[in-house]
Design an enzyme around this catalytic site. Structure first.
Site, PDB file in Angstrom:
ATOM      1  N   HIS A  70      -8.561  -3.946   8.901  1.00 21.48           N
ATOM      2  CA  HIS A  70      -8.156  -3.772   7.500  1.00 21.48           C
ATOM      3  C   HIS A  70      -6.904  -4.593   7.189  1.00 21.48           C
ATOM      4  O   HIS A  70      -6.114  -4.915   8.072  1.00 21.48           O
ATOM      5  CB  HIS A  70      -7.971  -2.286   7.135  1.00 21.48           C
ATOM      6  CG  HIS A  70      -6.762  -1.600   7.702  1.00 21.48           C
ATOM      7  ND1 HIS A  70      -6.751  -0.260   7.993  1.00 21.48           N
ATOM      8  CD2 HIS A  70      -5.519  -2.044   8.017  1.00 21.48           C
ATOM      9  CE1 HIS A  70      -5.554   0.074   8.441  1.00 21.48           C
ATOM     10  NE2 HIS A  70      -4.787  -0.985   8.473  1.00 21.48           N
ATOM     11  N   ASN A  79      -8.849  -1.826  12.807  1.00 24.04           N
ATOM     12  CA  ASN A  79     -10.255  -2.000  12.427  1.00 24.04           C
ATOM     13  C   ASN A  79     -10.446  -3.220  11.527  1.00 24.04           C
ATOM     14  O   ASN A  79     -11.480  -3.359  10.872  1.00 24.04           O
ATOM     15  CB  ASN A  79     -10.766  -0.746  11.718  1.00 24.04           C
ATOM     16  CG  ASN A  79      -9.926  -0.405  10.494  1.00 24.04           C
ATOM     17  OD1 ASN A  79      -8.958  -1.105  10.190  1.00 24.04           O
ATOM     18  ND2 ASN A  79     -10.281   0.653   9.799  1.00 24.04           N
ATOM     19  N   GLU A 127     -10.180  -0.755   3.861  1.00 23.20           N
ATOM     20  CA  GLU A 127     -10.931  -0.332   5.040  1.00 23.20           C
ATOM     21  C   GLU A 127     -12.315  -0.991   5.050  1.00 23.20           C
ATOM     22  O   GLU A 127     -12.887  -1.242   3.988  1.00 23.20           O
ATOM     23  CB  GLU A 127     -11.118   1.192   5.004  1.00 23.20           C
ATOM     24  CG  GLU A 127      -9.820   1.988   4.945  1.00 23.20           C
ATOM     25  CD  GLU A 127      -9.136   2.089   6.293  1.00 23.20           C
ATOM     26  OE1 GLU A 127      -9.251   1.174   7.113  1.00 23.20           O
ATOM     27  OE2 GLU A 127      -8.456   3.108   6.520  1.00 23.20           O
ATOM     28  N   ASP A 134       0.839  -1.199   0.000  1.00 23.37           N
ATOM     29  CA  ASP A 134       0.000   0.000   0.000  1.00 23.37           C
ATOM     30  C   ASP A 134       0.872   1.247   0.000  1.00 23.37           C
ATOM     31  O   ASP A 134       2.092   1.163   0.209  1.00 23.37           O
ATOM     32  CB  ASP A 134      -0.991   0.005   1.188  1.00 23.37           C
ATOM     33  CG  ASP A 134      -0.334  -0.325   2.520  1.00 23.37           C
ATOM     34  OD1 ASP A 134       0.908  -0.247   2.624  1.00 23.37           O
ATOM     35  OD2 ASP A 134      -1.060  -0.665   3.472  1.00 23.37           O
TER      36      ASP A 134
HETATM   37  C1  GLP Z   1      -1.512   0.026   8.675  1.00 24.98           C
HETATM   38  C2  GLP Z   1      -1.114  -0.439   7.256  1.00 24.98           C
HETATM   39  C3  GLP Z   1      -1.059  -1.922   7.162  1.00 24.98           C
HETATM   40  C4  GLP Z   1      -0.467  -2.491   8.428  1.00 24.98           C
HETATM   41  C5  GLP Z   1      -1.477  -2.322   9.534  1.00 24.98           C
HETATM   42  C6  GLP Z   1      -0.986  -2.746  10.908  1.00 24.98           C
HETATM   43  O1  GLP Z   1      -2.482   0.996   8.644  1.00 24.98           O
HETATM   44  N1  GLP Z   1      -1.924   0.078   6.203  1.00 24.98           N
HETATM   45  O2  GLP Z   1      -0.305  -2.278   6.037  1.00 24.98           O
HETATM   46  O3  GLP Z   1      -0.180  -3.855   8.251  1.00 24.98           O
HETATM   47  O4  GLP Z   1      -1.988  -1.011   9.549  1.00 24.98           O
HETATM   48  O5  GLP Z   1       0.020  -1.904  11.384  1.00 24.98           O
HETATM   49  P1  GLP Z   1       0.869  -2.193  12.686  1.00 24.98           P
HETATM   50  O6  GLP Z   1       1.692  -3.382  12.385  1.00 24.98           O
HETATM   51  O7  GLP Z   1       1.694  -0.959  12.896  1.00 24.98           O
HETATM   52  O8  GLP Z   1      -0.086  -2.444  13.792  1.00 24.98           O
END
Ligand code: GLP
Length: 245
Positions: free
Chosen positions: A138, A136, A143, A67
């Protein structure tokens, strides 16, 4: 789903690295989709250390971006590609021709997404997708609500994602409001998925991911029906009352 629960975040890093190393060992030309976010950072550092010790050979892999915020310049410190480069691409000594990127400043979002999907297809699809779990539910920036067919596209970030991403960049004001994400229809076709989850703040959404109904309100719950999914969680993240065999 396979579930592996480990004692600590440090153990998550080494067990996760074992998993990735085994896949690369069995298929040196593997295509690996690489999430950013905090959770897999130790795992990538461990892979980098193994590479430096000559224990893994990533010279033939392809790394696929998951992403990207929309509208940032290439050298913006918040670029998710920049984060992927610092944490995975450079530590593993990968060349630019080993990458599939989700970007193209000069192009419109639809063209970027179409080219990305074609590039993933041309690379033979995804052998291993390393994913984190959004607060959430995702995956990438799919989302809620995102259904299993949701394509690679431009999305507006939810309040929850803006809040959680604010921790990366020193405040919510610093978080771009739009992003490009690999579609659910790309992620759910991966031949293997490693979902890494750490910390008590993820426990409830992990419960809904592995145990709740499969629903577009928790996009990660579609992994229940996908092939070869391994959930690697530390003890703090795992809901104790959920048993798996
Ligand atoms: C973010 C990214 C994801 C990531 C997720 C978890 O918003 N878009 O690619 O895997 O949320 O992030 P974290 O590992 O910091 O909890």
């Amino acid at each position: 789903m396979n579930v592996q629960i480990v004692e600590s975040p440090a153990k998550l890093d080494t067990v996760g690295a074992d998993f990735v190393a085994a896949l690369i060992g069995s298929k040196p030309s593997a295509t690996v989709l690489v999430a950013t976010g905090q959770t897999p950072m130790g795992l990538y550092a461990e892979l980098g250390a193994r590479y430096r010790r000559g224990e893994i050979d990533p010279r033939s892999i392809r790394a696929i971006q998951l992403d990207e915020y929309f509208g940032l310049s290439e050298d913006d410190p918040r670029s998710l590609y920049g984060w992927m480069k610092r944490s995975f691409v450079d530590p593993l000594g990968l060349d630019p021709d080993q990458l599939v990127r989700l970007s193209g400043d000069e192009l419109d979002p639809e063209t970027i997404c179409r080219r990305y999907d074609e590039a993933v297809r041309d690379a033979g699809g995804i052998d291993l997708s390393i994913l984190g779990l959004g607060p959430n539910g995702h995956l990438g920036f799919n989302e809620p609500p995102s259904d299993a067919d949701a394509p690679t596209r431009l999305v507006s970030l939810s309040e929850e994602s803006i809040r959680s991403n604010g921790t990366y960049w020193g405040g919510q004001d610093r978080v771009p409001r739009q992003a490009l994400t690999a579609g659910m229809n790309v992620l759910l076709r991966a031949r293997n998925t490693l979902l890494v989850v750490s910390g008590a703040h993820k426990r409830e959404i992990l419960r809904r991911t592995v145990h709740g109904p499969v629903t577009s309100e928790v996009p990660a719950s579609y992994l229940q029906d996908a092939a070869n999914v391994t959930v690697l969680a530390d003890r703090d993240a795992w809901p104790e009352d959920v048993t798996f065999n």
